[in-house]
Structure formats: structure tokens, C-alpha cells
Design an enzyme around this catalytic site. Structure first.
Site, PDB file in Angstrom:
ATOM      1  N   CYS A  50     104.572  97.970 -50.842  1.00 17.73           N
ATOM      2  CA  CYS A  50     105.782  97.405 -51.421  1.00 17.73           C
ATOM      3  C   CYS A  50     105.517  96.676 -52.730  1.00 17.73           C
ATOM      4  O   CYS A  50     106.458  96.383 -53.470  1.00 17.73           O
ATOM      5  CB  CYS A  50     106.475  96.464 -50.432  1.00 17.73           C
ATOM      6  SG  CYS A  50     105.423  95.117 -49.878  1.00 17.73           S
ATOM      7  N   GLU A 114      97.177  88.296 -45.938  1.00 15.87           N
ATOM      8  CA  GLU A 114      97.948  89.109 -44.989  1.00 15.87           C
ATOM      9  C   GLU A 114      97.149  90.356 -44.614  1.00 15.87           C
ATOM     10  O   GLU A 114      96.416  90.922 -45.423  1.00 15.87           O
ATOM     11  CB  GLU A 114      99.323  89.464 -45.573  1.00 15.87           C
ATOM     12  CG  GLU A 114      99.295  90.296 -46.846  1.00 15.87           C
ATOM     13  CD  GLU A 114      99.400  91.779 -46.556  1.00 15.87           C
ATOM     14  OE1 GLU A 114      99.668  92.145 -45.401  1.00 15.87           O
ATOM     15  OE2 GLU A 114      99.203  92.562 -47.490  1.00 15.87           O
ATOM     16  N   GLY A 194     110.153 102.053 -39.913  1.00 20.56           N
ATOM     17  CA  GLY A 194     108.765 102.235 -40.305  1.00 20.56           C
ATOM     18  C   GLY A 194     107.913 101.055 -39.889  1.00 20.56           C
ATOM     19  O   GLY A 194     108.342 100.187 -39.105  1.00 20.56           O
ATOM     20  N   SER A 195     106.693 100.994 -40.431  1.00 21.26           N
ATOM     21  CA  SER A 195     105.756  99.954 -40.011  1.00 21.26           C
ATOM     22  C   SER A 195     106.253  98.562 -40.365  1.00 21.26           C
ATOM     23  O   SER A 195     106.160  97.636 -39.551  1.00 21.26           O
ATOM     24  CB  SER A 195     104.392 100.205 -40.660  1.00 21.26           C
ATOM     25  OG  SER A 195     104.506 100.232 -42.075  1.00 21.26           O
TER      26      SER A 195
END
Length: 568
Positions: A50, A114, A194-195
């Protein structure tokens, strides 16, 4: 090693450029195929998340490789090369390895530490393997990056430095409140399966929302995610699946909506969001239509621009005046007004709804007129009047939000105009980037950086050592052929030699050859593993007059084995 990476991320490009340059799943596949078809590249992998788009390749020429990879990124993203180039970064050889290892450890993420990027790296490798665009180099690189990322998370407290993008986004929505306390009892709508959407749904379920509704273009995937959430014994949150057509209706019931799809256009427009809030709140308000284009839903008020203040009682068409590029006090703005309208406009201006300092035009003639007027006033009233600055307009009071939107998609799923809708709080990739820019770094980050540095050095050494392995193998194969030839000649000269003596002689000759080759081959591997050691393979081939095709055939065999190996 000729590893090259060309890419752009939230660190090098604004979100608006990242959004336009984002690649669909089909575009990623086509980019991989076109990259390996290009002359400078023999392997390729795409890492698209993203907040980053990166193209990795094994190239034989640096400058040609940079030009080709940059051009391919521009072609497949749809952003012109001239526009894209200022935001691209390039890493080569050890710097490229260091970059990917840093990405895998979360050091280069928007939210430092993350761990979701590990799954995205794994998916990138699997995609390249499915298309057979990942050979030995990229297989080794991506496999090792996964191991380095796992090591960083297990040996350090890097997780404390940040969370997943989902958790960080929910924290921004909660505006400082504990996420679990804020989310408890709210109804959640998750758009996409999605994930990232799955992670968002699971996070919301653990936070204690009252319900999770999953919408997806492929209804089976939405049902599968809803079933997983329902069967999770760690939560008791009901979940159900709906088709995408039901999103407008579900939005009127939802308190929180998270969207992360692969759509190329908007999933939630400002008009749809305004209609959802209207349907939920049921309280009429004004002002939305001016900002929503057509006759937008009248029940959702759009917040006015703070630079203009209120438009109440202003005789001008302010939006038209601002679009024209002149001040509301400029000559063009008041031209043609009658005396009454001009007086009304002056009263509106003096009522401090705009800052007059930005519109005053000074010059010799204006100054002369002002001095004359001041002198006349002083002669009449006996004093010079004070020029009072207009007081700043009060900032519009934003009502408490009734709908919280989290947009994790790139390109965006939610219309950015929703930021200005009253009763709505929107957090998207752009606002997340701003919020994370000043986030404090944990002390564990330094430890992770040391791990990355050590792993880069070890990977480079292993790769350089592996580079000479085909040459060593070819050398030993040549020595074995020499031994076999000499034993055959001996048998021709001594046809009566019995088997026992033949075997003993053969073993003796092999031991002599092995001892002669052992020290130089071990040493040459050690030397080759050091920086700048690539030339030892060339020296070995020259000294022993090795057939280049024999060495190449060993390399091809190794690459074939590595290419078919699956991700860990």
C-alpha cells in the site's frame, strides 16, 4: 551479483503519486514478464504494497538496467516517465540487499516495526516463482529477507516500535482513546477480503465490536472470511457476508467502515458517504451540495474552508470569486456593484470574516490618497482614527463523528472529499503518513539495524562464495577426467593387472589429486567471499584452462534447482 532495485515509496513520493502509480495484480504479472523479456534482466520480482512499488532484477548492465526498469515501471503504472523519475530510488548490489532486509524488518515501513510486510514479501516471491521469473539470486535474496525479518522480530523488541498499519489506523480513528474501549459495541463494515481486510476484520473482532459485516466483489471470499471470524473461539463476535451491492445500505448501519480493495476507482464516493450519514442521522442540515458537486444529500453539512470563514451575508458568489484567483476585496470582485451592495460588502468585510491584509494593494497613488484622507479626518475630528485589524473568524465547530472510515487501499477506495463532511472521520494512507512522520523510534531499532548490517555482509559473502562454486566444481570434474584417462592408459600398458591392484592404484591417484586441489579450492572460496573477490573465479578458470561452457552448465543446473524451490 548484479542485483538492482528501482522503486518508489512513501519516503520518496507523495501519496498522490503512489496512488496513481499503483499496480493491479494483472499489471504486476505483465511487468514481471516484460522485465525478464528485456535485454538487461534475467530475473525479476515485484514488491507492491500500500505504500511502495519496487521492481527487483538481476541485470548484466547497471545503466541499461536502470533505464529499462524505470521505463517499464512508468509504462505499467500509467504515470509518465518524466513525472515518475524524480520520485524513483535506485539501489545496486549490497545496497539493494540492505534495502530489502530493512523493508523485511519493518525499518522502512510507514509504521516502523510492523510485520505484515513479511507476508507481502512472501507473496511477491511466490508470484515470481509461479511465473518462473525468480532464479537463484532472487530466490536466495527473498528467502533470506524473510529469515532476517523473522530474526529481527524474535530477537528484538522492534514490535514495540510500531504496529500493523491496521492497528495504527484504528488508533488514529480513536483519536487517543483506547481502541478496545472505543470500538466496543460498534458495528463494523469491512470492504474487501484480502490480507489487509482480513487483518482489519480480525483486529476489530478482538477489539470487541458488536458485529462485523464483510463485503467483497467475490461473494465466496466474503463468506469464507465471515465464517473464519464466526468460528474463532477467541472472540464471540457475529460476522456475516454481503455482496458489494449491499454496501450503501450497510453503510447506514455501520459505525466503522474499513476498505481495502484492488479497485482502480472509488468504492465510496463523498455522495454515498453523505447519503449514509443522512440515512443514519436523519437530521437535516445545509451546505453539502456546494461541495459534493450536484445536488448532494442535504442532511450532511460540509465544513466550510477555514481560510474563508462563513459565507453568511456576503453579497458575492464566493466560490466563483475564489476560483477566479482574485481577493474578495479586489477591484474585479466589486466592479459593477451598486452603492447599496458595495456598502453591504464593506460591512461584511469589516465584520472580520476575511483578513483584509491579504487584499490591500499599495502604491504611490494609493498612499497619497490615504494621506489626504487621514489629514482631512484629523482636521475634522481632531485625531487620527485607528486602523483596527479584523479579528480572525471563529473556526467552524466540527460535530462529533457518527461514521468512522479507514481507507487502507492504494489507490484510495474512499473519496478524499469525505474529510470535509460533518459527522465523518476519515483516516487514509495520506493522513497515516502524516501521523507517523514524527513517531518516536524505539531503542530496539538500533539493534535491528545492526542485525541488518550483519546479515547483509553474510549474504554478500555467501553469494560471492557461491559465484565461484561452479568454477571449483568444473575444476574437480576436469581432475576426475584426468584421473580416469590415466587409469585407462595404465590398464592398456598393464593388461594383466588384477582388480585389487587396479583399485589400489586408482584410489592412490585420486587421493593425490584431491590433496593437491584441497588447499587452493578452499582458499579460493574464502578469498572469493571477501569484498572484491569476484575476480578469483576468473583467475582459476584462466590458470587451469577450464571450458567456460562447462562452468556455465553447472550454473544453469544450480539455477534450475533454485527456481523450483518454494517460499518458506
Amino acid at each position: 551479483m548484479s542485483l538492482l532495485v528501482v522503486g518508489l515509496s512513501h519516503r520518496s513520493a507523495p501519496v498522490s503519486v503512489l496512488e496513481r502509480a499503483s499496480l493491479s495484480a494483472d499489471a504486476q504479472l505483465k511487468l514481471l514478464q516484460d522485465t525478464v523479456a528485456a535485454e538487461p534482466a534475467t530475473e525479476a520480482a515485484v514488491l507492491a504494497t500500500c505504500n511502495r512499488i519496487e521492481l527487483y532484477a538481476d541485470v548484466d548492465k547497471f545503466h541499461a538496467g536502470v533505464a529499462e526498469l524505470s521505463t517499464l515501471l512508468a509504462q505499467h503504472s500509467g504515470v509518465g516517465l518524466d513525472e515518475l523519475t524524480p520520485y524513483l530510488y535506485v539501489h545496486y548490489e549490497d545496497r539493494a540487499v540492505h534495502h530489502l532486509f530493512s523493508v523485511a524488518c519493518g525499518l522502512d515501513s510507514m509504521v516502523v516495526g510492523e510485520g505484515q510486510v513479511l507476508g507481502q514479501i512472501k507473496d511477491s516471491l511466490a508470484r515470481a516463482q509461479d511465473l518462473h521469473t525468480a532464479g537463484r539470486l532472487l530466490n536466495d535474496l527473498f528467502q533470506q529477507s524473510l529469515r532476517v525479518g523473522k530474526r529481527a522480530h524474535s530477537e528484538t523488541g522492534i514490535d514495540r516500535a510500531g504496529q500493523s498499519l491496521v492497528t495504527f489506523g484504528l488508533e488514529q480513528l480513536a483519536a487517543g482513546e483506547d481502541v478496545s474501549a472505543w470500538a466496543r459495541g460498534k458495528k463494523a463494515l469491512v470492504i474487501g477480503a484480502g490480507s489487509m481486510s482480513s487483518l482489519a476484520a480480525a483486529t476489530l473482532a478482538r477489539a470487541g465490536v458488536a458485529e462485523v459485516v464483510v463485503a467483497n466483489r467475490t461473494f465466496d471470499r466474503a463468506e469464507r472470511l465471515a465464517r473464519i471470524l464466526t468460528e474463532d473461539e477467541s472472540t464471540d463476535v457475529p460476522a456475516r457476508a454481503v455482496p458489494m451491492e449491499s454496501v450503501p445500505a450497510e453503510l447506514t448501519r455501520a459505525d466503522i467502515a474499513v476498505s481495502c480493495t484492488g479497485a482502480t476507482g472509488l468504492v465510496l464516493t463523498a455522495e454515498a458517504i453523505a447519503a449514509a450519514v443522512e440515512g443514519r442521522a436523519g437530521a437535516p442540515a445545509t451546505g453539502a451540495s456546494a461541495d459534493l458537486g450536484e445536488e448532494g444529500p442535504s442532511a450532511v453539512r460540509a465544513l466550510p474552508p477555514t481560510s474563508l470563514g462563513t459565507e453568511e451575508n456576503c453579497p458575492l458568489d464566493l466560490p466563483a470569486a475564489q476560483r477566479s484567483g482574485f481577493s474578495v476585496l479586489g477591484e474585479a470582485a466589486v466592479a459593477g456593484m451598486d452603492a447599496a451592495t458595495l456598502e453591504q460588502h464593506a460591512a461584511w468585510v469589516d465584520n472580520a470574516t476575511v483578513d483584509r491584509r491579504t487584499a490591500v494593494r499599495r502604491g504611490p497613488e494609493t498612499d497619497a490618497e490615504l494621506i489626504t484622507a487621514l489629514a482631512a479626518t484629523a482636521a475634522t475630528v481632531g485625531r487620527i482614527p485607528e486602523r483596527r485589524r479584523p479579528e480572525p473568524a471563529a473556526a467552524p465547530v466540527r460535530p462529533e463523528p457518527v461514521l468512522f472510515l479507514l481507507d487502507l487501499a492504494m489507490p484510495r477506495d474512499v473519496d478524499a472529499a469525505a474529510h470535509r463532511l460533518a459527522g465523518v472521520r476519515l483516516v487514509d494512507i495520506e493522513s497515516l503518513a502524516e501521523a507517523s512522520a514524527g513517531a518516536p523510534m524505539a531503542a530496539d531499532v538500533d539493534q535491528v539495524r545492526r542485525i541488518v548490517g550483519d546479515e547483509v555482509a553474510a549474504f554478500g559473502a555467501a553469494l560471492r562464495a557461491a559465484h565461484i562454486t561452479p568454477t571449483v566444481v568444473a575444476l574437480r570434474a576436469m581432475a576426475a577426467d584426468v584421473v580416469a584417462g590415466e587409469i585407462a592408459r595404465l590398464e592398456g600398458r598393464l593388461p594383466g593387472l588384477d582388480g585389487k591392484h587396479r583399485a589400489e592404484i586408482t584410489q592412490t591417484v585420486k587421493r593425490v589429486v584431491d590433496k593437491l586441489l584441497h588447499a587452493p579450492t578452499v582458499r579460493v572460496k574464502q578469498l572469493a567471499a571477501e569484498p572484491g573477490g569476484a575476480g578469483y573465479a576468473d583467475a582459476l578458470r584462466t590458470l587451469f584452462d577450464l571450458d567456460p561452457e562447462t562452468v556455465a552448465s553447472v550454473s544453469r543446473a544450480d539455477d534450475s534447482t533454485e527456481k523450483n524451490r518454494g517460499p518458506e
